[in-house]
Design a protein around this motif. Structure first.
Motif: not given
Length: 245
Positions: A10-16, A20-27, A57-60, A99-104
């Motif tokens: 399913d995700i292959k049709d959502k990769i544009k 945006p793909v959001v990576l949350p980082i903590g500690a 967007g997506f969140v990792l 993968q084809g994403f351009r907003i990180f």
């Protein structure tokens, strides 16, 4: 959208490019007796969820370890080097690009990560100048905090287990806050702490950098929602620029 909950079909049709793909980082680090060691992970994940929802967007999954040099000697604190953290984030960015994403979008709830994230952003820019990489820590937090803070700011940048960060937690994750154990322990930072390596145990024995008892969910709501407005603005600008290419 939760990236890791998608399936490969399913995700292959959502990769544009403009998604945006959001990576949350903590500690994992000391936050006094009223907040858990994974406070920054909780904040990062919940904030990133809101940001991804508002920007479609997506969140990792949250990256749960960070650079914790300043607090590394406190019980429970775990640390990565800047080099390790930068390499991890850079390689995640490379994978997203392939993968084809351009907003990180990298959102860190731990200020100590920002040097490594800036380095990762530069590494990715050198490889993929057509990729928009943003490293964000609560935009304009200090100026907004001045509008609600009842205590004095103990540092021009730090907010740690104090009135401000505890308020963020009371809004986003009140079940993880024990206000019965909250204390007021504003430190006096050495004058040279901004320009020479200074482990925090030199000026605090609790890792509480302020008056945690003054925290409220209302203050946290104001700070989260207002900084979120700016974060959304930053991401939407990147989306517009990608679409115009």
């Amino acid at each position: 959208m939760k990236f890791a909950e998608e399936n490969s079909f399913d995700i292959k049709d959502k990769i544009k490019a403009d998604v945006p793909v959001v990576l949350p980082i903590g500690a994992v680090e000391a936050h006094g007796g009223h907040l858990p060691l994974n406070t920054d992970n909780i904040l990062a994940e919940k904030y990133a969820d809101k940001l991804a929802e508002k920007t479609n967007g997506f969140v990792l999954p949250v990256l749960p370890f960070g650079q914790v040099w300043s607090l590394r000697d406190f019980p429970g604190s775990l640390t990565l080097s800047n080099a390790t953290l930068s390499a991890l984030v850079s390689e995640i960015g490379v994978s997203l690009y392939q993968q084809g994403f351009r907003i990180f979008v990298i959102f860190s709830a731990h200020l100590g990560n920002m040097t490594a994230l800036k380095d990762a952003g530069r590494n990715l820019y050198d490889q993929f100048p057509d990729m928009k990489v943003m490293y964000i820590f609560y935009p304009e937090l200090q100026s907004l905090a001045a509008e609600v803070r009842e205590s004095s700011a103990n540092h021009h940048t730090y907010v740690h287990a104090d009135e401000i960060e505890t308020s963020l937690m009371l809004y986003l994750s009140p079940e993880d806050v024990n206000m019965e154990r909250a204390i007021d322990d504003p430190p006096i930072l050495p004058e040279d702490s901004d320009y020479t390596p200074t482990p925090w145990q030199k000026f605090t024995s609790t890792a509480v950098l302020g008056e945690a008892t003054l925290a409220t969910a209302k203050k946290g709501e104001f700070l989260i929602e207002r900084t979120l407005e700016k974060s959304v603005e930053i991401v939407e600008k990147a989306k517009k620029e990608i679409r115009e290419k």
